[in-house]
Design a protein around this motif. Structure first.
Motif, PDB file in Angstrom:
ATOM      1  N   GLN A 528       8.631  -8.074   1.729  1.00 11.33           N
ATOM      2  CA  GLN A 528       8.341  -8.795   0.434  1.00 11.33           C
ATOM      3  C   GLN A 528       6.978  -8.706   0.310  1.00 11.33           C
ATOM      4  O   GLN A 528       6.362  -8.101  -1.047  1.00 11.33           O
ATOM      5  CB  GLN A 528       8.785 -10.053   0.214  1.00 11.33           C
ATOM      6  CG  GLN A 528       8.794 -10.378  -1.434  1.00 11.33           C
ATOM      7  CD  GLN A 528       9.448 -11.934  -1.501  1.00 11.33           C
ATOM      8  OE1 GLN A 528      10.099 -12.382  -0.414  1.00 11.33           O
ATOM      9  NE2 GLN A 528       9.258 -12.656  -2.347  1.00 11.33           N
ATOM     10  N   VAL A 529       5.993  -8.989   0.866  1.00  9.69           N
ATOM     11  CA  VAL A 529       4.528  -9.287   0.510  1.00  9.69           C
ATOM     12  C   VAL A 529       3.902  -7.885   0.470  1.00  9.69           C
ATOM     13  O   VAL A 529       3.336  -7.621  -0.404  1.00  9.69           O
ATOM     14  CB  VAL A 529       3.950 -10.144   1.730  1.00  9.69           C
ATOM     15  CG1 VAL A 529       2.266 -10.080   1.402  1.00  9.69           C
ATOM     16  CG2 VAL A 529       4.367 -11.547   1.588  1.00  9.69           C
ATOM     17  N   LEU A 530       4.424  -7.255   1.557  1.00  7.26           N
ATOM     18  CA  LEU A 530       3.606  -5.691   1.516  1.00  7.26           C
ATOM     19  C   LEU A 530       4.215  -4.858   0.062  1.00  7.26           C
ATOM     20  O   LEU A 530       3.603  -4.216  -0.440  1.00  7.26           O
ATOM     21  CB  LEU A 530       4.261  -4.978   2.786  1.00  7.26           C
ATOM     22  CG  LEU A 530       3.778  -3.583   2.757  1.00  7.26           C
ATOM     23  CD1 LEU A 530       2.484  -3.359   2.930  1.00  7.26           C
ATOM     24  CD2 LEU A 530       4.239  -3.032   4.344  1.00  7.26           C
ATOM     25  N   GLY A 531       5.501  -5.199  -0.033  1.00  8.61           N
ATOM     26  CA  GLY A 531       6.029  -4.428  -1.154  1.00  8.61           C
ATOM     27  C   GLY A 531       5.397  -4.826  -2.475  1.00  8.61           C
ATOM     28  O   GLY A 531       5.030  -3.872  -3.533  1.00  8.61           O
ATOM     29  N   ASN A 532       5.146  -6.171  -2.651  1.00 10.44           N
ATOM     30  CA  ASN A 532       4.171  -6.647  -3.918  1.00 10.44           C
ATOM     31  C   ASN A 532       2.880  -5.945  -3.905  1.00 10.44           C
ATOM     32  O   ASN A 532       2.317  -5.648  -4.840  1.00 10.44           O
ATOM     33  CB  ASN A 532       4.023  -8.264  -3.498  1.00 10.44           C
ATOM     34  CG  ASN A 532       5.286  -8.886  -4.319  1.00 10.44           C
ATOM     35  OD1 ASN A 532       5.811  -8.494  -5.011  1.00 10.44           O
ATOM     36  ND2 ASN A 532       5.601 -10.016  -3.760  1.00 10.44           N
ATOM     37  N   LEU A 533       2.351  -5.902  -2.617  1.00  8.58           N
ATOM     38  CA  LEU A 533       0.795  -5.235  -2.751  1.00  8.58           C
ATOM     39  C   LEU A 533       0.971  -3.492  -3.027  1.00  8.58           C
ATOM     40  O   LEU A 533       0.268  -3.250  -3.796  1.00  8.58           O
ATOM     41  CB  LEU A 533       0.149  -5.315  -1.353  1.00  8.58           C
ATOM     42  CG  LEU A 533      -0.090  -6.907  -0.967  1.00  8.58           C
ATOM     43  CD1 LEU A 533      -0.598  -6.994   0.398  1.00  8.58           C
ATOM     44  CD2 LEU A 533      -1.063  -7.392  -1.916  1.00  8.58           C
ATOM     45  N   LEU A 534       1.801  -3.102  -2.485  1.00  8.98           N
ATOM     46  CA  LEU A 534       2.079  -1.654  -2.830  1.00  8.98           C
ATOM     47  C   LEU A 534       2.628  -1.535  -4.115  1.00  8.98           C
ATOM     48  O   LEU A 534       2.133  -0.452  -5.049  1.00  8.98           O
ATOM     49  CB  LEU A 534       3.198  -1.204  -1.823  1.00  8.98           C
ATOM     50  CG  LEU A 534       2.919  -0.841  -0.304  1.00  8.98           C
ATOM     51  CD1 LEU A 534       4.151  -0.675   0.349  1.00  8.98           C
ATOM     52  CD2 LEU A 534       1.857   0.256  -0.252  1.00  8.98           C
ATOM     53  N   ASN A 590      -8.523  -6.684 -16.972  1.00  8.30           N
ATOM     54  CA  ASN A 590      -8.523  -5.264 -17.274  1.00  8.30           C
ATOM     55  C   ASN A 590      -7.050  -4.684 -16.926  1.00  8.30           C
ATOM     56  O   ASN A 590      -6.921  -3.572 -17.106  1.00  8.30           O
ATOM     57  CB  ASN A 590      -9.631  -4.740 -16.073  1.00  8.30           C
ATOM     58  CG  ASN A 590     -11.012  -4.957 -16.630  1.00  8.30           C
ATOM     59  OD1 ASN A 590     -11.472  -5.348 -17.542  1.00  8.30           O
ATOM     60  ND2 ASN A 590     -11.866  -4.762 -15.484  1.00  8.30           N
ATOM     61  N   ASN A 591      -6.341  -5.425 -16.189  1.00  7.87           N
ATOM     62  CA  ASN A 591      -5.145  -4.865 -15.758  1.00  7.87           C
ATOM     63  C   ASN A 591      -3.763  -5.575 -16.645  1.00  7.87           C
ATOM     64  O   ASN A 591      -2.660  -5.251 -16.134  1.00  7.87           O
ATOM     65  CB  ASN A 591      -4.790  -5.088 -14.428  1.00  7.87           C
ATOM     66  CG  ASN A 591      -5.789  -4.457 -13.512  1.00  7.87           C
ATOM     67  OD1 ASN A 591      -6.339  -3.504 -13.904  1.00  7.87           O
ATOM     68  ND2 ASN A 591      -6.232  -5.004 -12.432  1.00  7.87           N
ATOM     69  N   ALA A 592      -4.380  -6.725 -17.429  1.00  6.48           N
ATOM     70  CA  ALA A 592      -3.065  -7.222 -18.128  1.00  6.48           C
ATOM     71  C   ALA A 592      -2.386  -6.443 -19.038  1.00  6.48           C
ATOM     72  O   ALA A 592      -0.960  -6.718 -19.061  1.00  6.48           O
ATOM     73  CB  ALA A 592      -3.812  -8.566 -19.102  1.00  6.48           C
ATOM     74  N   SER A 593      -2.824  -5.389 -19.429  1.00 11.23           N
ATOM     75  CA  SER A 593      -1.984  -4.395 -20.296  1.00 11.23           C
ATOM     76  C   SER A 593      -0.960  -3.699 -19.427  1.00 11.23           C
ATOM     77  O   SER A 593      -0.124  -2.943 -20.094  1.00 11.23           O
ATOM     78  CB  SER A 593      -3.107  -3.429 -21.209  1.00 11.23           C
ATOM     79  OG  SER A 593      -3.706  -2.581 -20.004  1.00 11.23           O
ATOM     80  N   ARG A 594      -0.980  -3.756 -18.293  1.00  9.38           N
ATOM     81  CA  ARG A 594       0.075  -2.914 -17.419  1.00  9.38           C
ATOM     82  C   ARG A 594       1.210  -3.470 -17.110  1.00  9.38           C
ATOM     83  O   ARG A 594       1.847  -2.865 -16.369  1.00  9.38           O
ATOM     84  CB  ARG A 594      -0.891  -2.285 -16.221  1.00  9.38           C
ATOM     85  CG  ARG A 594      -1.901  -1.494 -16.257  1.00  9.38           C
ATOM     86  CD  ARG A 594      -2.535  -1.013 -15.220  1.00  9.38           C
ATOM     87  NE  ARG A 594      -3.921  -0.286 -15.215  1.00  9.38           N
ATOM     88  CZ  ARG A 594      -4.032   1.115 -15.116  1.00  9.38           C
ATOM     89  NH1 ARG A 594      -2.838   1.751 -14.642  1.00  9.38           N
ATOM     90  NH2 ARG A 594      -5.245   1.795 -15.319  1.00  9.38           N
ATOM     91  N   GLY A 595       1.489  -4.721 -17.590  1.00  7.02           N
ATOM     92  CA  GLY A 595       2.598  -5.589 -17.447  1.00  7.02           C
ATOM     93  C   GLY A 595       2.579  -6.200 -16.251  1.00  7.02           C
ATOM     94  O   GLY A 595       1.688  -6.319 -15.554  1.00  7.02           O
ATOM     95  N   GLY A 596       3.844  -6.673 -15.813  1.00  6.93           N
ATOM     96  CA  GLY A 596       4.003  -7.758 -14.798  1.00  6.93           C
ATOM     97  C   GLY A 596       4.029  -8.962 -14.940  1.00  6.93           C
ATOM     98  O   GLY A 596       3.561  -9.508 -16.342  1.00  6.93           O
ATOM     99  N   THR A 597       4.479  -9.974 -14.325  1.00 11.59           N
ATOM    100  CA  THR A 597       4.528 -11.493 -14.577  1.00 11.59           C
ATOM    101  C   THR A 597       3.476 -12.028 -13.980  1.00 11.59           C
ATOM    102  O   THR A 597       3.444 -13.498 -14.427  1.00 11.59           O
ATOM    103  CB  THR A 597       5.821 -11.971 -14.056  1.00 11.59           C
ATOM    104  OG1 THR A 597       5.880 -11.875 -12.472  1.00 11.59           O
ATOM    105  CG2 THR A 597       7.236 -11.305 -14.348  1.00 11.59           C
ATOM    106  N   GLY A 598       2.767 -11.537 -13.238  1.00 16.15           N
ATOM    107  CA  GLY A 598       1.694 -12.405 -12.590  1.00 16.15           C
ATOM    108  C   GLY A 598       1.963 -13.277 -11.651  1.00 16.15           C
ATOM    109  O   GLY A 598       1.392 -14.155 -11.377  1.00 16.15           O
ATOM    110  N   LEU A 599       3.074 -13.289 -10.975  1.00 13.31           N
ATOM    111  CA  LEU A 599       3.567 -13.949  -9.913  1.00 13.31           C
ATOM    112  C   LEU A 599       3.625 -13.319  -8.447  1.00 13.31           C
ATOM    113  O   LEU A 599       3.657 -13.862  -7.377  1.00 13.31           O
ATOM    114  CB  LEU A 599       5.110 -14.341 -10.043  1.00 13.31           C
ATOM    115  CG  LEU A 599       5.433 -15.320 -11.385  1.00 13.31           C
ATOM    116  CD1 LEU A 599       6.780 -15.369 -11.619  1.00 13.31           C
ATOM    117  CD2 LEU A 599       4.714 -16.511 -11.082  1.00 13.31           C
ATOM    118  N   GLY A 600       3.517 -12.010  -8.413  1.00 17.19           N
ATOM    119  CA  GLY A 600       3.348 -11.344  -7.165  1.00 17.19           C
ATOM    120  C   GLY A 600       2.387 -11.833  -6.212  1.00 17.19           C
ATOM    121  O   GLY A 600       2.812 -12.213  -5.120  1.00 17.19           O
TER     122      GLY A 600
END
Length: 778
Positions: A528-534, A590-600
């Motif tokens: 799970q951790v490696l998947g988040n980083l990838l 700089n990366n907020a526009s690329r989406g995501g929840t910010g939880l990873g």
């Protein structure tokens, strides 16, 4: 020395503790209940030990002060030099009198020598008494106790009067005029029996002198009438001067004692006022019951201010405690005082007291039982208003309960929403799994893959929210199992390789510095951790490559250090936000526009730390970001340990499987997926239908949904197992559910489920759950 004597110092401390302060022959008393006054009263007196043994003015200084009218100033300075206020005035006065006696007898020696040179016995006595008096002065100056010196000198003086009277039979010896001085000194400076003895001896010496003066006994006088008149005049004059000096010294001593008494009283009153203000400000009242048998309170002013009751009014608590104390607190209050009474110890108890004007308020009582010298029992203590503390505690308790309720509501909401979201996701992703196993044209395959990617993305968000909830509640457990790290990393990277290829990125693995072997890790959480980083690396990198570097280093006692890095060639992370990005719902600006929840990253770091390691961002690079997972784990034992190696999809053709689920779409997906394995699937929509169907047909496996109306999966399995004659009493059952917390898994195992498969259904996970429950067909 009185100041340095531990016994006398303890005596003064005991007197202060009893509320008594002595200054010479003057005494002052104060309330012993005010604990702040006694030490402050003691401080009003300079520390005697500081000057113990120090000498005071010499004979020359004292004599000069006498003749220049500065004896008072000299007296005060000498008393301060000794330092001890209780004994100082008596010591100095005794020393001055000894010095005065030495001067008086010295002058008498010369007067008698001029008036009657042949009177040798008088000369000898004068020298002896003068020398003894001066010796007494020196002894007092050296810090000796003056009491025995005064006693000795008075007796020696009386002896001299008696001897001289005997040698002047027929006349009243001039020295008899000094008897009033002896009486005055005895009254002022002697104590107890010695005073009585000296006065009695003085009366006897006076009577003896009268008998000698009458010529009844003694040696005839050798004084001529002229010499007798001169000596009598001189002795009378010196006696008058001596009496005046005694009065002067006594007056000075009295004034000094009164000055110190006034200073001490002012200090006591000032500090009593300060203590009263402090007690009232702190909402503390003092109380005292000198004798429990009398049951009478003595209370401070602050007690009346805090409670509104005077001592007489508060005495009513002995007759009716329910009038003053809240009914719920009466028993605990009585028990606390009873225990302290039996043990003669301190106590502290909180209770609600009915005040006069403000109703019930919380108070904290502190008290101690002690035995009085007469055998009676005394109890003293304090009463502090702590109502505001109790209100604050209640507010904190309510806030805590509300926070717990809100946290539980949040967890329940997330769990419910997760279940509700996973149910349609199960249908979507299950249908995608079925579609992916069929043959399609290129366009259809792309659409299926897009739906699959979107479904997995949504599932990742739901899983992240659940993980955050578990982490906050401290319910996320780590399960260590033998795992081949190189295989784990390779398979995880392979999952993300298609996404990297779609963006034209190279996805590389470097495990040359990783030793082969099994390690005790939580493979699922590392994946799970490696998947988040990838996922982040692929998302934020537009050109170049993403590298995964694995290295291991064996330590002592079977421990192995693991370093797993994900390095990309994207824009990188500024140092200013290097730690911020690990907070929940935070992203690099700089990366907020690329989406995501910010939880990873937040979840990944917490998981790494739960596994005994950490997730860090290496210092800023010129291009890209470098995240490192550091772990310290144990090597797996060679015997009996084997890494998981998920097999290819098994084929269990002809096996009879019952799928119980209240959702029609889920039943259909399960039928299609299990049909690919060659299984014969029967479907039912409720626990009741499952029981009816199981009563008619035997199955090899049962897939049971947990959350169903009317009868849930656990209750259904319980009834199935309870039917001793049932055809499927021993049929293995697999829980098919989206509720996968540790508590839920433990409940499934306790209910008798042979395994668990999560929703949305993953083919590999479902196969792994089914495999142990089925015996291959021969």
């Amino acid at each position: 020395m009185a100041a340095g004597c531990p016994r006398k110092r303890r005596g003064r401390e005991g007197a202060l503790a009893k509320g008594k302060l002595s200054l010479g022959q003057y005494k002052v008393t104060f309330k012993p209940g005010n604990a702040a006054i006694a030490p402050l009263a003691a401080k009003a007196i300079p520390n005697a030990a500081q000057h113990a043994g120090s000498g005071f003015g010499s004979a020359w200084h004292i004599t000069s002060a006498f003749f220049t009218g500065k004896l008072r100033k000299r007296f005060y300075a000498d008393v301060r030099q000794l330092g001890d206020q209780t004994e100082g005035t008596r010591k100095i006065a005794s020393a001055y009198l000894c010095l005065a006696a030495a001067f008086g007898w010295t002058i008498s020696f010369f007067v008698v020598l001029l008036a009657n040179p042949a009177h040798s016995e008088a000369h000898v006595l004068a020298v002896i008494v003068a020398a003894a008096s001066y010796l007494g002065f020196l002894q007092v100056r050296r810090g000796r106790d003056p009491q025995w010196m005064v006693d000795t000198l008075l007796l020696l003086h009386l002896l001299a009067v008696g001897v001289l009277s005997f040698h002047h039979s027929g006349i009243v010896a001039p020295v008899v005029a000094s008897l009033p001085i002896i009486a005055g000194v005895s009254i002022m400076f002697q104590r107890g029996r010695m005073r009585v003895a000296t006065l009695c001896i003085g009366v006897a010496v006076a009577a003896f002198s009268l008998v000698c003066a009458a010529g009844v006994i003694g040696l005839p006088t050798t004084y001529t009438p002229e010499a007798r008149s001169i000596v009598s005049f001189m002795i009378t004059m010196f006696a008058a001067i001596a009496l005046g000096t005694m009065a002067w010294i006594a007056n000075i001593s009295r004034d000094y004692a009164l000055t110190q008494l006034q200073t001490a009283n002012e200090a006591i009153l000032e500090n009593e006022a300060r203590s009263r203000v402090a007690l009232e400000a702190a909402r503390v009242g003092l109380w005292d019951v000198p004798d429990l048998a009398t049951q009478k309170f003595h209370v401070s002013e602050s007690f009346q201010t805090v409670t509104g009751y005077s001592a007489e009014e508060f005495n009513g608590i002995w007759r009716g405690i329910e009038t003053f104390v809240h009914p719920d607190d009466i028993v605990p209050l009585r028990e606390a005082f009873a225990v302290a009474r039996n043990r003669m110890s301190r106590l502290r108890v909180d209770f609600r007291l009915q005040t006069r004007t403000r109703g019930y308020r919380w108070f904290s009582a502190r008290a101690r039982y002690i035995n009085n010298p007469d055998g009676s029992v005394r109890i003293s203590g304090s009463l502090q208003d702590i109502n505001f503390i109790k209100l604050a505690e209640d507010a904190l308790r309510q806030g805590r309960d509300q926070a717990r309720a809100a946290d539980k509501a949040k967890s329940d909401f997330i769990a419910t929403m997760s279940h509700e979201v996973r149910t349609p996701l199960n249908a979507i992703m299950g249908a995608v799994e079925v579609l992916k196993r069929g043959a399609h044209d290129r366009e259809t395959s792309e659409l299926v893959n897009l739906v699959d990617d979107a479904g997995r993305g949504l599932l990742a968000i739901v899983s992240d929210l659940l993980d955050v909830s578990k982490i906050d509640a401290g319910k996320l457990d780590i399960v260590h199992e033998p795992t081949d790290m190189r295989t784990l990393v390779m398979r995880t990277v392979d999952v993300w390789r298609p996404q990297a290829l779609d963006k034209g990125l190279a996805l590389e693995i470097d495990s040359t510095r990783a030793e082969a072997g099994l390690l005790m890790v939580d493979g699922g959480r590392i994946r799970q951790v490696l998947g988040n980083l990838l996922s982040n690396a692929i998302k934020f990198t537009d050109t170049g490559a993403v590298r995964v570097v694995l290295s291991t280093h064996e330590q002592r006692e079977g421990h192995v250090d693991i370093a797993l890095s994900v390095i990309d060639s994207g824009p990188g992370v500024p140092d200013a936000v290097a730690e911020t990005i690990f907070a929940p719902f935070e992203q690099s600006p700089n990366n907020a526009s690329r989406g995501g929840t910010g939880l990873g990253l937040f979840i990944s770091r917490r998981l790494a730390r739960l596994m005994g390691g950490d997730l860090t961002l290496e210092p800023a690079r010129r291009d890209g970001a470098h995240f490192r997972i550091s772990l310290s784990v144990k090597a797996a034992r060679a015997e009996g340990d084997s890494a998981r190696d998920p097999s290819n999809d098994p084929i269990w053709a002809g096996r009879q499987v019952l799928c119980v689920d209240d959702n029609e779409k889920n039943r259909r997906i399960a039928e299609l997926l299990l049909g690919k394995f060659g299984m014969d699937v029967s479907l039912c929509a409720s626990g009741g239908e499952a029981l009816d169907l199981c009563a008619m047909k035997s199955f090899d496996l049962i897939l049971m949904d947990i959350v169903m109306p009317d009868m849930d999966g656990i209750e259904t399995l319980h009834r199935l197992r309870a039917d001793a004659q049932g055809l499927n009493r021993l049929t293995p059952a697999i829980a098919l559910t989206a509720k996968l917390t540790n508590e839920d898994l433990a409940a499934y195992a306790a209910a008798g489920f042979a395994g668990v498969a999560g929703k949305p259904i993953n083919v590999r996970e479902l196969a792994q759950a089914i495999a142990p429950a089925l015996t291959p067909v021969a």
